[in-house]
Design a protein around this motif. Structure first.
Motif, PDB file in Angstrom:
ATOM      1  N   LEU A 114       0.830  -1.203   0.000  1.00 39.97           N
ATOM      2  CA  LEU A 114       0.000   0.000   0.000  1.00 39.97           C
ATOM      3  C   LEU A 114       0.866   1.254   0.000  1.00 39.97           C
ATOM      4  N   THR A 115       1.934   1.241   0.788  1.00 39.89           N
ATOM      5  CA  THR A 115       2.839   2.397   0.831  1.00 39.89           C
ATOM      6  C   THR A 115       3.495   2.628  -0.528  1.00 39.89           C
ATOM      7  N   LEU A 116       3.933   1.541  -1.162  1.00 41.19           N
ATOM      8  CA  LEU A 116       4.551   1.671  -2.481  1.00 41.19           C
ATOM      9  C   LEU A 116       3.540   2.186  -3.495  1.00 41.19           C
ATOM     10  N   LYS A 117       2.324   1.669  -3.453  1.00 41.28           N
ATOM     11  CA  LYS A 117       1.289   2.137  -4.372  1.00 41.28           C
ATOM     12  C   LYS A 117       1.054   3.633  -4.207  1.00 41.28           C
ATOM     13  N   GLN A 118       0.920   4.096  -2.983  1.00 45.45           N
ATOM     14  CA  GLN A 118       0.648   5.514  -2.739  1.00 45.45           C
ATOM     15  C   GLN A 118       1.784   6.384  -3.269  1.00 45.45           C
ATOM     16  N   HIS A 119       3.020   5.913  -3.104  1.00 41.03           N
ATOM     17  CA  HIS A 119       4.165   6.655  -3.651  1.00 41.03           C
ATOM     18  C   HIS A 119       4.103   6.704  -5.177  1.00 41.03           C
ATOM     19  N   LEU A 120       3.830   5.568  -5.804  1.00 41.13           N
ATOM     20  CA  LEU A 120       3.809   5.523  -7.265  1.00 41.13           C
ATOM     21  C   LEU A 120       2.668   6.365  -7.829  1.00 41.13           C
ATOM     22  N   VAL A 121       1.515   6.337  -7.170  1.00 36.73           N
ATOM     23  CA  VAL A 121       0.389   7.143  -7.646  1.00 36.73           C
ATOM     24  C   VAL A 121       0.728   8.624  -7.595  1.00 36.73           C
ATOM     25  N   ARG A 122       1.382   9.059  -6.513  1.00 36.00           N
ATOM     26  CA  ARG A 122       1.793  10.473  -6.424  1.00 36.00           C
ATOM     27  C   ARG A 122       2.732  10.840  -7.562  1.00 36.00           C
ATOM     28  N   GLU A 123       3.672   9.944  -7.870  1.00 37.20           N
ATOM     29  CA  GLU A 123       4.618  10.226  -8.952  1.00 37.20           C
ATOM     30  C   GLU A 123       3.919  10.213 -10.315  1.00 37.20           C
ATOM     31  N   PHE A 124       2.960   9.316 -10.492  1.00 37.12           N
ATOM     32  CA  PHE A 124       2.193   9.292 -11.740  1.00 37.12           C
ATOM     33  C   PHE A 124       1.422  10.597 -11.918  1.00 37.12           C
ATOM     34  N   GLU A 125       0.869  11.107 -10.807  1.00 39.22           N
ATOM     35  CA  GLU A 125       0.118  12.360 -10.885  1.00 39.22           C
ATOM     36  C   GLU A 125       1.032  13.519 -11.262  1.00 39.22           C
ATOM     37  N   LYS A 126       2.235  13.540 -10.695  1.00 36.95           N
ATOM     38  CA  LYS A 126       3.196  14.593 -11.036  1.00 36.95           C
ATOM     39  C   LYS A 126       3.531  14.565 -12.527  1.00 36.95           C
ATOM     40  N   ALA A 127       3.655  13.350 -13.053  1.00 34.60           N
ATOM     41  CA  ALA A 127       3.999  13.195 -14.470  1.00 34.60           C
ATOM     42  C   ALA A 127       2.780  13.321 -15.375  1.00 34.60           C
ATOM     43  N   ASP A 128       1.583  13.466 -14.768  1.00 35.24           N
ATOM     44  CA  ASP A 128       0.330  13.532 -15.525  1.00 35.24           C
ATOM     45  C   ASP A 128       0.250  12.349 -16.481  1.00 35.24           C
ATOM     46  N   LEU A 129       0.528  11.155 -15.930  1.00 38.26           N
ATOM     47  CA  LEU A 129       0.665   9.942 -16.738  1.00 38.26           C
ATOM     48  C   LEU A 129      -0.695   9.355 -17.088  1.00 38.26           C
ATOM     49  N   ARG A 130      -0.891   9.023 -18.340  1.00 44.45           N
ATOM     50  CA  ARG A 130      -2.114   8.361 -18.776  1.00 44.45           C
ATOM     51  C   ARG A 130      -1.980   6.862 -18.512  1.00 44.45           C
ATOM     52  N   THR A 131      -2.981   6.279 -17.839  1.00 43.88           N
ATOM     53  CA  THR A 131      -2.958   4.841 -17.554  1.00 43.88           C
ATOM     54  C   THR A 131      -4.258   4.162 -17.987  1.00 43.88           C
ATOM     55  N   TYR A 132      -5.033   4.817 -18.833  1.00 46.96           N
ATOM     56  CA  TYR A 132      -6.296   4.240 -19.294  1.00 46.96           C
ATOM     57  C   TYR A 132      -6.043   2.902 -19.978  1.00 46.96           C
ATOM     58  N   ARG A 133      -6.875   1.915 -19.646  1.00 43.16           N
ATOM     59  CA  ARG A 133      -6.790   0.537 -20.141  1.00 43.16           C
ATOM     60  C   ARG A 133      -5.620  -0.244 -19.562  1.00 43.16           C
ATOM     61  N   LEU A 134      -4.922   0.317 -18.611  1.00 38.98           N
ATOM     62  CA  LEU A 134      -3.863  -0.403 -17.915  1.00 38.98           C
ATOM     63  C   LEU A 134      -4.277  -0.639 -16.475  1.00 38.98           C
ATOM     64  N   SER A 135      -3.779  -1.697 -15.883  1.00 39.99           N
ATOM     65  CA  SER A 135      -3.934  -1.909 -14.447  1.00 39.99           C
ATOM     66  C   SER A 135      -2.608  -2.417 -13.904  1.00 39.99           C
ATOM     67  N   PHE A 136      -2.422  -2.222 -12.604  1.00 41.51           N
ATOM     68  CA  PHE A 136      -1.140  -2.507 -11.971  1.00 41.51           C
ATOM     69  C   PHE A 136      -1.354  -3.439 -10.783  1.00 41.51           C
ATOM     70  N   ALA A 137      -0.356  -4.256 -10.509  1.00 39.82           N
ATOM     71  CA  ALA A 137      -0.385  -5.111  -9.325  1.00 39.82           C
ATOM     72  C   ALA A 137       0.979  -5.060  -8.659  1.00 39.82           C
ATOM     73  N   ILE A 138       0.973  -5.015  -7.330  1.00 37.50           N
ATOM     74  CA  ILE A 138       2.208  -5.047  -6.550  1.00 37.50           C
ATOM     75  C   ILE A 138       2.250  -6.361  -5.798  1.00 37.50           C
ATOM     76  N   LYS A 139       3.288  -7.150  -6.040  1.00 39.71           N
ATOM     77  CA  LYS A 139       3.438  -8.447  -5.382  1.00 39.71           C
ATOM     78  C   LYS A 139       4.652  -8.404  -4.463  1.00 39.71           C
ATOM     79  N   THR A 140       4.400  -8.593  -3.176  1.00 40.44           N
ATOM     80  CA  THR A 140       5.494  -8.692  -2.209  1.00 40.44           C
ATOM     81  C   THR A 140       5.773 -10.139  -1.842  1.00 40.44           C
ATOM     82  N   GLN A 141       4.879 -11.059  -2.262  1.00 37.34           N
ATOM     83  CA  GLN A 141       5.064 -12.481  -2.021  1.00 37.34           C
ATOM     84  C   GLN A 141       5.246 -13.182  -3.361  1.00 37.34           C
ATOM     85  N   SER A 142       5.879 -14.343  -3.330  1.00 36.28           N
ATOM     86  CA  SER A 142       6.266 -14.983  -4.589  1.00 36.28           C
ATOM     87  C   SER A 142       5.074 -15.502  -5.379  1.00 36.28           C
ATOM     88  N   LYS A 143       4.073 -16.056  -4.694  1.00 33.04           N
ATOM     89  CA  LYS A 143       2.955 -16.670  -5.412  1.00 33.04           C
ATOM     90  C   LYS A 143       1.633 -16.155  -4.868  1.00 33.04           C
TER      91      LYS A 143
END
Length: 476
Positions: A313-342
C-alpha cells in the motif's frame, strides 16, 4: 496483541441487515475500521482481550469467520457487475444466487464465477475459474493448479448446478494427491480429468467455440452513476479503511430506502445499487458527514495489492503520487504489486519486490491483465529508478496501441510464403494464447525475436497443447 478477523461474503454480496450485524459485533470488540479484500471478503482487527466476547457474539449470530487465517478463501463473482457494468448474456442475479446456495461446503481452493462480457472482476485469479459461455447456464472452466502457473482448459462446458459438485470433487482430488497436482512443475492434466469425472454424474456439453475474452478496460467504479431510472454509488478509500460508523449509516439508509444488498469489489471498494433519485441527497449527506471523496483519478483506482499489506500500500501511494506529477495516462492499464512470490494478483503491469530491495517489472504480452503470459520487462530495478521505468513502459503501451494487434481469420499460406510487409503471429486454437516472435516465450525459455518456424518443439504455456495446435494469424 491483536487478532485479524476475516469473514467471507460469498460472491461479494451481503444483505444490509447482515452487514449491520457484523459491524455491531466488530465495534463491540473494539474495531474502528473495516477493510475489504481482493476476493471480496471483509477484515477487521480487534484487541486480544476482546476475542472471547466476540466469539460468543459471532456464535449467537451464526456468522462464520476465521482468526488470523485464510484456510477457506472466499468465492468471488462478477455479481457486482450485473445491470451496471454488464447487461449482455443470460447471467443474472438469480443464477448467481442459485449457485451460491448449492455450495454445501467451505471451499479450500479459490473459486471464481465470472461473466465473460465484463472486465471489472478478474477472470483467472482462482484455482477453479468458471466463465460464462454463450450457452445459457453453461460455463467454461479454467483450472489453475495450486502454487503453479499451469492452467488447464476443461474440455467441455459445465452446467450451473454442477459447479459446486465439480468444484468439490476437483478440490478433493488435488488435496488428496498433492504429489501429483499441488505445487508441481509438470502436471498430468488427462489424469486429473479422469480422476475428477470418475463416478461424478454431471451435465456437460461439448465445447464447440473456444473462450474469447473482451478487450480490457476498467470501468470507473466510484461516485454516483445513473442506470435505467436509478443510481448506483461506488465508494473507494485510498487507505483501504472504511469507518464502521460510516458503514453502519450506509446499512441503515439501505434498510430505510428498501435497498436489500451491498456489494464488495476486487478493488477493495463497496458499491450500492438501486438508489432512487429522490433518495440521492440522503446519500450525499452521509458522504459529506464523513468527508468522503468519490472522484479519485483513474490511476488511483486501477491497482491490485495483496490483502493487509502495508508495504504494498505504501509503495502504491508513492507511485500514484509520482504518476500524478507526471500527468501519466494509464487508461486501459492496471497494476499489481506483489510482495510475495505466489499470489493470484493480476495486472497489465506487475511490480514484484525482491529481497535485495530492488524490483522486477513485468507485463502481459498484450497488456490485458486477464492474459496468462507474462514478460519480464526489467529486472533488478532500483527503487530510485522504478518510477522512470514504469513511465517508459506505460508510454510504450500507447505507442504499441497506435498499431494495435488485431487477430483476423487464420491465413492459409505459410509465413514464408507471405509478402515481407505482412507481420504474423500464432494463436493456440484451444485457449487463444498468442505466440509473437517480438516477445518470444519466457516460460519456455525462447528469446524474443525467435521465429515460430525455428522452434523445433513447442507446447502452449497455458494449456500445454502441442505446436500443431497453433494457427497462423495476421497481425495488423
Amino acid at each position: 496483541m491483536e487478532y485479524l478477523i476475516k469473514i467471507n461474503l460469498s460472491g461479494g454480496v451481503v444483505s444490509a441487515g447482515d452487514l449491520y450485524e457484523i459491524l455491531v459485533i466488530a465495534e463491540n470488540a473494539g474495531a474502528q475500521h473495516i477493510r475489504f479484500g481482493n476476493r471480496q471478503q471483509l477484515f477487521f482487527s480487534i484487541p486480544g482481550n476482546e476475542l472471547e466476547d466476540m466469539e460468543m457474539e459471532m456464535l449467537q449470530a451464526g456468522i462464520v469467520y476465521e482468526i488470523d487465517a485464510d484456510k477457506y478463501p472466499n468465492i468471488i463473482s462478477s455479481y457486482v457487475c450485473d445491470t451496471i457494468f454488464s447487461q449482455e448474456g443470460w447471467l443474472r442475479e438469480g443464477v448467481y444466487k442459485d449457485i451460491f446456495d448449492l455450495f454445501s461446503y467451505q471451499p479450500r481452493l479459490k473459486i471464481n464465477l465470472v461473466d465473460r462480457h465484463q472486465t471489472f472482476v478478474p477472470f483467472f485469479g482462482g484455482n477453479f475459474n468458471f466463465i460464462s459461455s454463450d450457452v445459457s447456464n453453461y460455463w467454461y472452466l479454467h483450472v489453475r493448479f495450486p502454487k503453479t502457473s499451469q492452467f488447464y482448459c476443461w474440455p467441455s462446458l459445465i452446467y450451473s448446478n454442477d459447479i459446486p459438485v465439480i468444484s468439490k470433487k476437483a478440490e478433493e482430488v488435488i488435496l488428496k494427491n498433492r504429489a501429483l497436482f499441488y505445487d508441481m512443475p509438470d502436471i498430468d492434466e488427462q489424469l486429473f480429468f479422469d480422476m475428477v469425472t470418475k463416478g461424478t454424474a454431471t451435465h456437460m456439453q461439448p465445447m464447440t467455440v473456444p473462450l474469447q475474452l473482451p478487450d480490457f478496460y476498467l470501468p470507473y467504479y466510484e461516485g454516483f452513476n445513473k442506470y435505467d431510472n436509478k443510481y448506483w454509488l461506488g465508494v473507494y478509500r485510498r487507505n483501504e479503511l472504511f469507518e464502521i460508523s460510516f458503514l453502519k449509516e450506509v446499512c441503515s439508509l439501505c434498510l430505510e430506502t428498501r435497498i436489500g444488498q451491498l456489494y464488495t469489489t476486487p478493488w477493495k471498494s463497496i458499491l450500492i445499487k438501486g438508489i432512487n433519485p429522490g433518495d440521492r441527497n440522503d446519500w450525499g449527506f452521509i458522504l459529506d458527514r464523513y468527508r468522503l471523496n468519490v472522484r479519485h483519478a483513474s490511476n488511483e483506482l486501477n491497482w491490485q495489492i495483496e490483502d493487509m499489506c502495508e508495504e504494498g500500500l505504501t509503495l502504491k501511494q508513492h507511485l500514484v503520487r509520482e504518476f500524478e506529477k507526471a500527468d501519466l495516462r494509464t487508461y486501459r492499464l492496471s497494476f499489481a504489486i506483489k510482495t510475495q512470490s505466489k499470489t493470484g494478483l493480476l495486472g497489465s503491469i506487475i511490480i514484484k519486490t525482491q529481497p535485495s530491495g530492488n524490483f522486477e517489472v513485468l507485463h502481459t504480452a498484450d497488456f490485458n491483465p486477464n492474459s496468462k503470459n507474462y514478460i519480464s520487462y526489467k529486472k533488478r530495478v532500483k527503487a530510485q529508478n522504478l518510477v522512470e521505468q514504469l513511465i517508459d513502459l506505460c508510454n510504450s503501451y500507447y505507442q504499441l496501441s497506435q498499431s494495435k494487434t488485431k487477430i483476423v481469420a487464420p491465413l492459409v499460406k505459410e509465413a514464408e510464403d507471405l509478402p515481407a510487409n505482412v507481420d504474423v503471429l500464432y494463436q493456440c486454437r484451444h485457449c487463444l494464447t498468442v505466440y509473437d516472435k517480438a516477445y518470444g516465450d519466457e516460460l519456455n525459455t525462447i528469446p524474443a525475436g525467435t521465429a515460430f518456424a525455428d522452434i523445433d518443439t513447442y507446447t502452449c504455456p497455458v494449456c500445454d497443447a502441442d505446436k500443431d495446435s497453433f494457427e497462423l494469424m495476421e497481425k495488423r
